[in-house]
Every structure is written in structure tokens, then in C-alpha cells.
Scaffold this motif. Sequence first.
Motif, mmCIF file in Angstrom:
data_model
loop_
_atom_site.group_PDB
_atom_site.id
_atom_site.type_symbol
_atom_site.label_atom_id
_atom_site.label_comp_id
_atom_site.label_asym_id
_atom_site.label_seq_id
_atom_site.Cartn_x
_atom_site.Cartn_y
_atom_site.Cartn_z
ATOM 1 N N MET A 127 0.842 -1.210 0.000
ATOM 2 C CA MET A 127 0.000 0.000 0.000
ATOM 3 C C MET A 127 0.872 1.253 0.000
ATOM 4 N N LEU A 128 1.885 1.278 0.862
ATOM 5 C CA LEU A 128 2.755 2.456 0.938
ATOM 6 C C LEU A 128 3.483 2.667 -0.391
ATOM 7 N N ALA A 129 3.959 1.577 -0.968
ATOM 8 C CA ALA A 129 4.694 1.696 -2.235
ATOM 9 C C ALA A 129 3.800 2.249 -3.343
ATOM 10 N N ALA A 130 2.505 1.983 -3.257
ATOM 11 C CA ALA A 130 1.568 2.485 -4.275
ATOM 12 C C ALA A 130 1.129 3.917 -3.995
ATOM 13 N N GLY A 131 1.559 4.474 -2.846
ATOM 14 C CA GLY A 131 1.227 5.870 -2.558
ATOM 15 C C GLY A 131 0.224 6.064 -1.438
ATOM 16 N N PHE A 132 -0.224 4.970 -0.818
ATOM 17 C CA PHE A 132 -1.177 5.093 0.301
ATOM 18 C C PHE A 132 -0.389 5.280 1.597
ATOM 19 N N THR A 133 -0.284 6.518 2.025
ATOM 20 C CA THR A 133 0.465 6.815 3.249
ATOM 21 C C THR A 133 -0.429 6.695 4.486
ATOM 22 N N MET A 134 -1.720 6.416 4.278
ATOM 23 C CA MET A 134 -2.650 6.307 5.409
ATOM 24 C C MET A 134 -3.729 5.265 5.090
ATOM 25 N N VAL A 135 -4.003 4.427 6.080
ATOM 26 C CA VAL A 135 -5.049 3.408 5.922
ATOM 27 C C VAL A 135 -5.886 3.377 7.195
ATOM 28 N N ARG A 136 -7.189 3.425 7.002
ATOM 29 C CA ARG A 136 -8.109 3.220 8.122
ATOM 30 C C ARG A 136 -8.458 1.737 8.085
ATOM 31 N N ASP A 137 -8.076 1.033 9.133
ATOM 32 C CA ASP A 137 -8.164 -0.425 9.121
ATOM 33 C C ASP A 137 -9.250 -0.861 10.094
ATOM 34 N N LEU A 138 -10.326 -1.477 9.563
ATOM 35 C CA LEU A 138 -11.544 -1.625 10.356
ATOM 36 C C LEU A 138 -11.848 -3.049 10.793
ATOM 37 N N GLY A 139 -10.855 -3.690 11.432
ATOM 38 C CA GLY A 139 -11.143 -4.928 12.142
ATOM 39 C C GLY A 139 -10.999 -6.182 11.315
ATOM 40 N N ASN A 140 -11.471 -7.308 11.878
ATOM 41 C CA ASN A 140 -11.195 -8.631 11.305
ATOM 42 C C ASN A 140 -9.695 -8.817 11.134
ATOM 43 N N ASN A 141 -8.982 -8.548 12.208
ATOM 44 C CA ASN A 141 -7.524 -8.633 12.183
ATOM 45 C C ASN A 141 -7.009 -9.557 13.280
ATOM 46 N N ALA A 142 -7.736 -10.676 13.517
ATOM 47 C CA ALA A 142 -7.354 -11.634 14.564
ATOM 48 C C ALA A 142 -7.204 -10.879 15.888
ATOM 49 N N ASN A 143 -6.257 -11.304 16.713
ATOM 50 C CA ASN A 143 -6.179 -10.736 18.064
ATOM 51 C C ASN A 143 -5.284 -9.487 18.082
ATOM 52 N N TYR A 144 -5.806 -8.390 17.528
ATOM 53 C CA TYR A 144 -5.110 -7.099 17.504
ATOM 54 C C TYR A 144 -3.824 -7.130 16.660
ATOM 55 N N ALA A 145 -3.832 -7.890 15.571
ATOM 56 C CA ALA A 145 -2.703 -7.812 14.638
ATOM 57 C C ALA A 145 -2.607 -6.410 14.037
ATOM 58 N N ASP A 146 -3.750 -5.709 13.955
ATOM 59 C CA ASP A 146 -3.730 -4.337 13.421
ATOM 60 C C ASP A 146 -2.987 -3.392 14.362
ATOM 61 N N THR A 147 -3.200 -3.565 15.666
ATOM 62 C CA THR A 147 -2.446 -2.742 16.619
ATOM 63 C C THR A 147 -0.955 -3.065 16.522
ATOM 64 N N ALA A 148 -0.629 -4.354 16.396
ATOM 65 C CA ALA A 148 0.784 -4.745 16.283
ATOM 66 C C ALA A 148 1.423 -4.064 15.079
ATOM 67 N N LEU A 149 0.706 -4.016 13.964
ATOM 68 C CA LEU A 149 1.256 -3.366 12.777
ATOM 69 C C LEU A 149 1.430 -1.867 13.025
ATOM 70 N N ARG A 150 0.406 -1.239 13.586
ATOM 71 C CA ARG A 150 0.508 0.206 13.813
ATOM 72 C C ARG A 150 1.696 0.531 14.716
ATOM 73 N N VAL A 151 1.814 -0.216 15.814
ATOM 74 C CA VAL A 151 2.907 0.042 16.750
ATOM 75 C C VAL A 151 4.256 -0.260 16.079
ATOM 76 N N GLY A 152 4.302 -1.346 15.318
ATOM 77 C CA GLY A 152 5.538 -1.694 14.616
ATOM 78 C C GLY A 152 5.989 -0.584 13.677
ATOM 79 N N ILE A 153 5.037 0.033 13.006
ATOM 80 C CA ILE A 153 5.356 1.149 12.097
ATOM 81 C C ILE A 153 5.780 2.372 12.910
ATOM 82 N N GLU A 154 5.015 2.688 13.965
ATOM 83 C CA GLU A 154 5.300 3.908 14.735
ATOM 84 C C GLU A 154 6.606 3.785 15.514
ATOM 85 N N GLN A 155 6.965 2.563 15.903
ATOM 86 C CA GLN A 155 8.232 2.379 16.625
ATOM 87 C C GLN A 155 9.429 2.270 15.682
#
Length: 443
Positions: A127-155
Motif C-alpha cells: 500500500m505504501l509503495a503504491a502511494g497510500f500513506t494512510m489506511v483506516r483499518d476496520l477490524g477482522n484482524n485476529a487478536n489485535y494484529a492491526d495494533t501490532a502493525l501500527r505500533v511496529g510502524i510507529e516504533q
Amino acid sequence: MAIVIQPVVMKTKIFSAVVFCAVASAQVTAIRVGHLIDPETGRVADNQILLIQDGRFTAIGANVAIPAGAEVIDLSQSYVTPGLVDAHNHLALTYKMDPENNSYYLTSVLDSTPLRAIQAVSNGITMLAAGFTMVRDLGNNANYADTALRVGIEQGWVPGPTLINSGLIIGGFGGQFYPVPERESLIYPEYLNADTNDEIIKAVRRNILYGAKVIKICVDCKPYGYTADEMRLFVSEAAKAGLKVAGHVQTKAGAMRAIEAGIWSIEHSGALDDEAHKAMARKGIWRVGTETPMTEYHTGVNDRTKAAFQRTIDGMKNARSNGVKMAFSTDADYYIPNMTRAQVVLDFLKSWKAADFQAPEILKIMTTNGYLVCDIADKRGPIKVGLPADLIAMRGNPLQDIDALRSVSFVMKDGLVFKKDGLMTPETFFHSGPTPPGSWRIH
Ligand SMILES: [Zn+2]
């Protein structure tokens, strides 16, 4: 600039962190921009200089002096816009024809949370490589895999878009699943059951504790959907932490209750008619329509899908004529052979073009409107002095041909170059430890 850190210094972690910080803040990047697009107004400013320091824009203009020692990036032959936004994606879910026949209920059994977090990293990078610098991610991400990704990016562990993630989807008993009684435990963690006011409050707080930045609810996935009063409780509880509530809506009655409750956004557009659009416009509620294009690979092209797609584009036109706020959104959560997640997402341009939206309007919806529906526009998104330096560039003019967005050749995120001359250069995003100093506290 290479920094040689002696072993004795390495032991003093605080000292080495200070060294890193001082060097990073001193470096200035200057970008020569041929055509700088402001998607909010549709105006183009030629021959601009952008200065970036410490990850943020510090100066923008035609007569900005480039300081001695600055790293200079030449985009003088390109069109530059702020980054794109997909306002409804599921980066940590990828259901497939083989083996699960595109049933994500089975995906939730087959793919572990760690594997889905890795899928999310991979999808986020495309997504980032295609130019999407922001994604609103709305669930169905197992046990907070979305939070893990967000934190991984922010850290600073991996590159990826800025994520506005929902954590678990909160719904009346069962969420969107229909398990057999002996498999009731499968509801969690794809869905968090909340059937009473106490459970609603606790579910919202649980998501916030585990890193949600928006609250996603099932408005009417079951016959016992939420009442307007219950949704008002979601809205007020989320607001305590500054979060908005996004509602998955699939019936007209559910839409009208959600509108009455003053929800932030309605996800999916199948149930929205002229009356709903008028009510949404009156209340300023976002339409995150997830308008799937008609393609051979996705819907198939036949009389049934043609009729369904006609309803989709009629709905988009009706929303526009009623002045409803609209966001670019996809609900992408599946695998199409030989396509990346980003390529699937970009094909949604077909829906907007089919509904006769003009290129400047589509670009504004994909940028300006995206930051607004993410409720982040004052902190990130626009190319403005003081904001994080996110931008993309391409050779073609997207104000004339929106498909120029399919060929983004340069991507900058937080002042770091992620893609240049069409090639990903992600090395500067891999830090092998939390950065900036103290960011291990991000969660
Ligand atoms: Zn969705």
C-alpha cells in the motif's frame, strides 16, 4: 552520514540515543518539485522547493533557499501530491479461494494472529509503495494484529502507512459470524460480543486499552442489531478517549438508526438510499461506501453483476447530488492471484470513474477527505509547514488523468524516502529497535 559508535558508548544507551537524535534533527532534505498539487483546491504550483527537517515540512515555496549541506531530491519532472488514503481496509486479513473458498470464517481458523500480522506488514508495504500513506483499518484482524502493525510502524520496526485501526469489531452476539453452538468460541477474536450497556462500555474500553484508534461496530449484522440509544452509548464512551465510531451497515433500518444516533461514518453503501443520504448530509455523517468495481477477477461480468454495479454507481451519484461527505474505501481483505493488495485497491478507481466523478474530485476524495474521515487532518496528511513530511510523486498529472495514480514513482513518509525512481528503498525504515528514543511506550 556514518556514525562510529565505540563499544564503550554502546553500553550507555541513553547517550547513543542522544547522538542519533541530534544527527537526525540537523539533516535537512530539500525537494525540487515540478508541479505541486493542492488537492483541496485543485490548484497547481510550479517549481516549488520543499524543505524537510526532523521528519516534518519546514518550508514550502518558490523562493525558498536550499541550505548548504542539504540532501537534494529532484522531482522537477513530476507531479507531487499528498499521500493517498484507503478509508476501509483489512490489512491483517487475506482470505483466498484455496483452501477456504473465500470464507473468512475459515481463514480465522487457519491463519494465526502472528501470521496475519506478517500478512499485514506485507500488505501495508504494498500500500505504501503504491502511494497510500494512510489506511483506516476496520477490524477482522485476529487478536489485535492491526495494533501490532501500527505500533511496529510507529516504533520504526517496519515501513507502512499511518494506521487508524479499530482493534476488534464490536457486535451483538456473534458479530458477523454464524457458528454452530459447539464452536461458539470462534466468534472471538474476530468479534467482541457486547449485548448490554455494561458490555458496550467494557468492549469500547478494551479496544482502547489494546490500541484502537477508531471504534468499529456491527450496526445490524444480526436481527438484534443495535438501537439508536445503544449506538449513542458507543459514541459517548468512545468520545471520552477522543475516538469516533464507524458502523458496518447493511439494512436501511440500521442506517437510519445509526444516523439518528449521530455515528461518525457508515461503512458500505448497499443500504443507503436517497432518504438516508439526505439525512447523512444534514448530520455531516461520512459515507465510506466500499464501492467494488465490476471486474472479471472479482465480481465477474454478467447481467447480475452489471445490475448490481449500476446500483452502486447510482448510489454514488445520489450521494454526491445530496452533498454527502464521501471517502475512497475498498473493504479489501482478499487475495486475487497475481495482484498485490494495493493493485486491488487502485482498481476501485474504476467505480469512481464509472460514476462520472472527475479526476480532481477523485483526488480530493482520496486525500483531503481521507484525512478528514480519519479525523487526523490537523496532524497529518496535507503538505503543510509543521506537519509530518508525507508525499508522493508521479510523472502524469492526476488532475487530468486519475489513473496517473497507478504509477506512483516516489513515496516519502515522515521525511524518509521509501520509494525513488519506481523502486522501494526501505532500508532507512528498519531500525532493529524502537526509535525515536522512548517510543517503546507506544501501544
Ligand atoms: Zn470491512
